[in-house]
Design an enzyme around this catalytic site. Sequence first.
Site, PDB file in Angstrom:
ATOM      1  N   ASP A  58     -24.057  -2.551 -30.068  1.00 23.37           N
ATOM      2  CA  ASP A  58     -23.090  -2.534 -31.172  1.00 23.37           C
ATOM      3  C   ASP A  58     -23.831  -2.247 -32.483  1.00 23.37           C
ATOM      4  OD1 ASP A  58     -21.066  -2.900 -32.975  1.00 23.37           O
ATOM      5  OD2 ASP A  58     -20.430  -4.849 -32.204  1.00 23.37           O
ATOM      6  N   CYS A 112     -14.358  -0.810 -26.576  1.00 21.52           N
ATOM      7  CA  CYS A 112     -15.454  -1.585 -27.152  1.00 21.52           C
ATOM      8  C   CYS A 112     -14.878  -2.890 -27.698  1.00 21.52           C
ATOM      9  CB  CYS A 112     -16.244  -0.801 -28.201  1.00 21.52           C
ATOM     10  SG  CYS A 112     -15.372  -0.431 -29.726  1.00 21.52           S
ATOM     11  N   ASN A 159     -12.892  -1.635 -31.487  1.00 21.03           N
ATOM     12  CA  ASN A 159     -12.272  -0.312 -31.549  1.00 21.03           C
ATOM     13  C   ASN A 159     -12.398   0.330 -32.933  1.00 21.03           C
ATOM     14  OD1 ASN A 159      -8.953   1.138 -31.115  1.00 21.03           O
ATOM     15  ND2 ASN A 159     -10.907   1.921 -30.390  1.00 21.03           N
ATOM     16  N   CYS A 204     -16.023   1.283 -33.930  1.00 20.92           N
ATOM     17  CA  CYS A 204     -17.339   1.946 -33.955  1.00 20.92           C
ATOM     18  C   CYS A 204     -17.571   2.787 -32.698  1.00 20.92           C
ATOM     19  CB  CYS A 204     -18.463   0.924 -34.091  1.00 20.92           C
ATOM     20  SG  CYS A 204     -18.430  -0.067 -35.607  1.00 20.92           S
ATOM     21  N   ARG A 205     -17.919   2.120 -31.610  1.00 24.43           N
ATOM     22  CA  ARG A 205     -18.356   2.834 -30.408  1.00 24.43           C
ATOM     23  C   ARG A 205     -17.231   3.582 -29.703  1.00 24.43           C
ATOM     24  NH1 ARG A 205     -21.178  -2.426 -27.991  1.00 24.43           N
ATOM     25  NH2 ARG A 205     -19.470  -3.308 -29.224  1.00 24.43           N
ATOM     26  N   SER A 206     -16.121   2.901 -29.420  1.00 20.28           N
ATOM     27  CA  SER A 206     -15.072   3.564 -28.638  1.00 20.28           C
ATOM     28  C   SER A 206     -14.397   4.710 -29.396  1.00 20.28           C
ATOM     29  CB  SER A 206     -14.045   2.553 -28.120  1.00 20.28           C
ATOM     30  OG  SER A 206     -13.436   1.833 -29.159  1.00 20.28           O
TER      31      SER A 206
END
Length: 203
Positions: free
Chosen positions: A171, A57, A60, A62-64
């Site tokens: 995001d 993401c 690195n 939040c999402r990933s």
Amino acid sequence: MCRGRCKGIVPSYWQRRSPARSRVRSGAGSAPSPWDENTVPPSFLPQLKTPSILFICTGNICRSPTAHVLLMHKARATGLDVEVDSAAISDEERGNPPDRRSVAEAKRRGITMHAHVARQVRKSDFDRFDLIIGMTAQHCAALRRLAPAGTEDKIHLFTEYAEGIEGDVPDPWYGGQKDFIEVFDLIDHGVAGLLAKLQAEAR
């Protein structure tokens, strides 16, 4: 999650042996074969490579890392061996822990976010990992610019694995806890689809 300050991107395998064992029988009346006991020399056993996945993401945090911990959690529950990591396109958050809102949502669902320090994707990652999965089309485009020749096919958009969903994983950093809940649900759905694919390929 660039927040207007994104810098330019900087341009182990584990193996396991199959539990299945071959049996070679000797002909009738012949001398006993050393392979008759449901075994063969280790050099004849097939070598199965553990699949390796890298989630990408922007920062690195939040999402990933959410995808990272969810795949670890689900794979462990099914007994599938898998190597998982996550990284960023930007170096803005390098060295930082996961966003506290991502940690809180994982904890609310009974999942402990692993110890994690944000890092930026490296060229060596393209050799190390089988799949490099970006959360947005923009991430995938940046990865393709960075990818060494012959590794572009490893790059995939996350929602390819989320049945019924197309486009980017948004995001949540700019929103509130509600956004983190919705993104967690989307990532959970996509990770389940990815895991099903990995399990099918392992059979």
